[in-house]
Design an enzyme around this catalytic site. Structure first.
Site, PDB file in Angstrom:
ATOM      1  N   GLU B  28      56.994  74.021  24.282  1.00  0.00           N
ATOM      2  CA  GLU B  28      57.185  74.272  25.708  1.00  0.00           C
ATOM      3  C   GLU B  28      58.625  73.964  26.120  1.00  0.00           C
ATOM      4  O   GLU B  28      59.116  72.865  25.848  1.00  0.00           O
ATOM      5  CB  GLU B  28      56.220  73.398  26.519  1.00  0.00           C
ATOM      6  CG  GLU B  28      54.758  73.698  26.217  1.00  0.00           C
ATOM      7  CD  GLU B  28      53.847  72.494  26.442  1.00  0.00           C
ATOM      8  OE1 GLU B  28      54.240  71.555  27.159  1.00  0.00           O
ATOM      9  OE2 GLU B  28      52.739  72.496  25.874  1.00  0.00           O
ATOM     10  N   SER B  57      50.070  75.284  25.901  1.00  0.00           N
ATOM     11  CA  SER B  57      48.799  75.428  25.183  1.00  0.00           C
ATOM     12  C   SER B  57      48.891  74.630  23.886  1.00  0.00           C
ATOM     13  O   SER B  57      49.115  75.181  22.813  1.00  0.00           O
ATOM     14  CB  SER B  57      48.538  76.909  24.852  1.00  0.00           C
ATOM     15  OG  SER B  57      48.486  77.700  26.011  1.00  0.00           O
ATOM     16  N   GLU B  58      48.717  73.319  24.002  1.00  0.00           N
ATOM     17  CA  GLU B  58      48.972  72.458  22.850  1.00  0.00           C
ATOM     18  C   GLU B  58      48.072  72.778  21.659  1.00  0.00           C
ATOM     19  O   GLU B  58      48.497  72.665  20.502  1.00  0.00           O
ATOM     20  CB  GLU B  58      48.818  70.983  23.249  1.00  0.00           C
ATOM     21  CG  GLU B  58      49.953  70.436  24.110  1.00  0.00           C
ATOM     22  CD  GLU B  58      49.839  70.831  25.582  1.00  0.00           C
ATOM     23  OE1 GLU B  58      48.834  71.472  25.962  1.00  0.00           O
ATOM     24  OE2 GLU B  58      50.761  70.493  26.359  1.00  0.00           O
ATOM     25  N   ASP B  83      51.710  61.922  24.529  1.00  0.00           N
ATOM     26  CA  ASP B  83      50.476  61.776  25.306  1.00  0.00           C
ATOM     27  C   ASP B  83      49.657  63.071  25.318  1.00  0.00           C
ATOM     28  O   ASP B  83      48.469  63.052  25.628  1.00  0.00           O
ATOM     29  CB  ASP B  83      50.819  61.399  26.746  1.00  0.00           C
ATOM     30  CG  ASP B  83      51.817  60.264  26.824  1.00  0.00           C
ATOM     31  OD1 ASP B  83      51.427  59.161  27.215  1.00  0.00           O
ATOM     32  OD2 ASP B  83      52.995  60.484  26.470  1.00  0.00           O
ATOM     33  N   HIS B 127      52.538  59.444  30.326  1.00  0.00           N
ATOM     34  CA  HIS B 127      53.729  60.025  29.703  1.00  0.00           C
ATOM     35  C   HIS B 127      54.533  58.951  28.976  1.00  0.00           C
ATOM     36  O   HIS B 127      55.749  59.059  28.835  1.00  0.00           O
ATOM     37  CB  HIS B 127      54.622  60.714  30.743  1.00  0.00           C
ATOM     38  CG  HIS B 127      54.059  61.994  31.276  1.00  0.00           C
ATOM     39  ND1 HIS B 127      52.980  62.035  32.123  1.00  0.00           N
ATOM     40  CD2 HIS B 127      54.415  63.291  31.065  1.00  0.00           C
ATOM     41  CE1 HIS B 127      52.704  63.299  32.426  1.00  0.00           C
ATOM     42  NE2 HIS B 127      53.558  64.076  31.796  1.00  0.00           N
TER      43      HIS B 127
END
Lengths: 322, 325
Positions: B28, B57-58, B83, B127
């Site tokens: 990303e 879209s991990e 995270d 995070h």
């Protein structure tokens, strides 16, 4: 390499497709038997009823294409050319199995025969094929994912379909819709239709009668050509039905009255057999001979596997490739 | 060459992209925008079509990395914050990490997943985590966490060339650290003694390494000689190097920026204790508390290990005197 005239499948080809489907069916029956005898362990997911998808679609792949499947992958594995002895031996957990007995029925892998793996997570194949498609950008190679209707509700499906579309990857996604996600009717847990979801991504989508092997071949041929031409991903929904339960723990009580019998009328193997005899004029004896040959092959593989050695628990194992 | 930590990472990626056409980067915001932490700035211009901006879209990222690695590429996937790894976990854990074993050696999965990790940036509970423990019990994956620009450069190049999946962690409070980058080759899986000492062994990784070095300097003025080991690779950990040190110092303290329960420090303590029980005076760990990373600056600072808290912990554990009984 490509066979251009698919609708007019030559008699020899049709007989070969029939042979493959018949072998898969009797292999699945044998799996049932091996399981009941305690030789096949854990669980297994049979594809009886879905043979026309496995044999039809894989029969038109190119030699450099790659395929990812699900845990219901026996039919695809054999249709791709996995050695029958190594296949049965794997299911029985033997050293001579295709994965040395490490993977079992749900996780077959055979890179030499284009199979990137059968995955134990319902949407896993969708990702594996998407990644293969990324590696195939700008080549003539195509990646194919086979998965069930249940996979469309898992995050892999929308994420990968979108990913594949924005990068224009050469991937054919084949959903084998057998109406049930495990024990649950698809329509009770799925909003809208699968086709509408796919079309929303701008991905070319079509449906095919998954019980008609010639229809599957024609549809798959078109899908592969489109992906090979650089037109991006293609989606195919094959309407099919499994004659066995989801897994060994499933008696299939969820089926509506008469449903099973109606689908049985459209058994892909019966339909192919009828086409051979009535349309193509193949003699009954010829077909019987093919069936006998399959039975002999299976018996030999079964005997070899039951006599094969188990892997040595004392063998040293590295978690990494050096 | 003097580089900051992020420049060392950028150079390692650039050099690998140049050296091997099979290397591909995607994630990303890494292309046109140059990355959320400006690590990948300029790489897309230099290597067009091989540095890709992806959707958020991990799972697709990790899955695509897996499939691409099986088909001849060497993907380097960026999951922006560590995270977010749970979203990518299925493919990493059930596909990439298992493939070499499960396929009986038909192929391995040469892919790297890079993530920004760690607290101290005021990024709050979701995070700021250091997700090492989540992957410590996953056979088949390597976890690398450098603490200097030189190690970041060498180990990232080694990770890209590794035949196995590698999780490469970059601590956000290290990005501006400057250092000499020689380009010397290093192997994954080797810890280093970064300061020699005689009275106790301090083991840590990532941002806690400079904390340990600072603590060791403070301890020296109090008459305590601390040996500091930078693990560099968390999985598999280089236990022999620690064992050798502990056999000399007789005391082991492991500093982990991560929750105490189930953390990797416990694993190090256990593994070293199995080898050194008879010769150890004491062994303990300093970790973060078993609650999420707090946001408010005062809370976050108190939550994290620091040179001061390391010194305090050592002083407390050695209150009985450093001379062996």
């Amino acid at each position: 390499m490509r066979e251009l005239v698919i609708d007019d499948v030559a008699t020899d080809t049709m007989l070969d497709l029939y042979r493959q489907m018949f072998l898969i069916r009797i292999v699945e029956d044998a799996c049932q038997d091996l399981y009941s005898k305690g030789l096949l362990h854990g669980t297994t997911h049979l594809c009886s009823g879905q043979e026309a998808v496995a044999v039809g679609a894989n029969s038109v792949l190119g030699p450099h294409d790659r395929v990812a499947c699900t845990y219901r992958g026996h039919g695809h594995s054999l249709a791709l050319g996995m050695d029958l002895n190594a296949f049965i031996a794997e299911l029985l957990g033997r050293q001579s199995g295709i994965c040395g007995g490490r993977a079992g029925s749900m996780n077959l892998i055979d890179l030499e025969h284009r199979l990137l793996g059968c995955y134990g997570i319902v949407g896993g194949s969708v990702a594996a094929a998407t990644g293969a498609g990324l590696a195939f950008r700008g080549t003539q190679r195509v990646a194919v994912a086979y998965f069930g209707d249940g996979a469309v509700n898992q995050a892999y499906f929308p994420e990968c379909l979108n990913f594949s579309k924005v990068f224009g990857l050469p991937v054919v996604y084949v959903c084998e819709n057998n109406l049930y996600g495990e024990f649950t009717p698809m329509d009770t847990v799925t909003a809208g239709t699968i086709m509408d979801r796919v079309r929303a991504y701008g991905v070319a989508a079509s449906q095919v009668d998954g019980m008609d092997i010639r229809a599957v071949r024609t549809a798959m041929q078109g899908a592969l050509e489109s992906a090979r031409n650089g037109d991006g991903p293609v989606f195919l929904e094959a309407l099919t039905y499994r004659f066995a339960g989801h897994s060994k723990s499933d008696p299939g009580r969820y089926r509506a009255a008469g449903e099973f019998e109606r689908w049985r009328e459209r058994d892909p193997i019966r339909l192919a057999r009828e086409a051979l005899t009535s349309e193509l004029g193949v003699a009954e004896d010829t077909i019987k001979q093919v069936e006998t040959e399959c039975a002999v092959r299976l018996a030999g593989a079964r005997e070899a596997a039951t006599e094969a050695l188990f892997p040595d628990p004392g063998e040293s194992v590295s978690e990494f490739k050096a | 060459m003097q580089l900051d930590f992020r420049g060392a990472i950028r150079k390692a990626l650039d050099d690998e992209l140049t050296a091997d056409p099979a290397v591909i980067l995607f994630g990303e915001d890494i292309g046109a925008a140059g990355g959320a932490f400006a690590v990948t700035t300029g790489l897309q211009e230099k290597h067009p079509n091989r540095v890709l901006d992806t959707p958020i879209s991990e799972l697709a990222l990790s899955g695509a990395g897996f499939g691409a690695a099986l088909c001849g590429l060497r993907p380097v996937v960026e999951i922006m914050f560590g995270d977010f790894l749970p979203l990518a976990m299925d493919s990493l854990l059930n596909q990439a990490s298992k493939f070499w074993y499960m396929s009986n050696g038909q192929a391995s999965v040469p892919m790297v997943v890079r993530c920004v990790v760690g607290a101290g940036g005021r990024f709050g509970p979701i995070h700021s985590q250091t997700p090492i423990a989540w992957f410590m019990s996953v056979p088949g994956i390597k976890i690398v966490g450098p603490s200097t620009p030189a190690d970041a450069y060498s180990l990232l190049r080694a990770a890209v060339r590794d035949e196995n999946p590698v999780l490469f962690l970059e601590h956000k409070r290290l990005y501006t650290v400057k250092g000499e980058v020689s380009g010397e080759q290093q192997s994954i899986g080797e810890a280093a003694i970064v300061r020699e000492g005689a009275d106790l062994t301090l083991v840590s990784a990532l941002r806690a390494v400079p904390d340990c070095l600072e603590a060791a300097a403070m301890l020296e003025s109090a008459g305590i000689s601390a040996e500091v080991i930078d693990l560099k690779t968390l999985r598999p950990p280089d236990i022999p190097t620690i064992v050798k040190s502990v056999k000399k110092t007789h005391r082991l303290m492991v500093v982990e920026e991560g929750p105490r329960t189930g953390g990797w420090a416990g694993e190090i303590l256990a593994a070293v204790t199995e080898e050194c029980l008879g010769v150890m005076q004491s062994a303990w760990r300093l970790t973060t508390a078993d609650h999420p990373v707090p946001y408010s600056p005062g809370l976050e600072d108190a939550f994290l290990p620091s040179a001061t808290s390391i010194v305090a912990s050592v002083t407390q554990h050695m209150a009985g005197g450093k001379v062996d009984a």
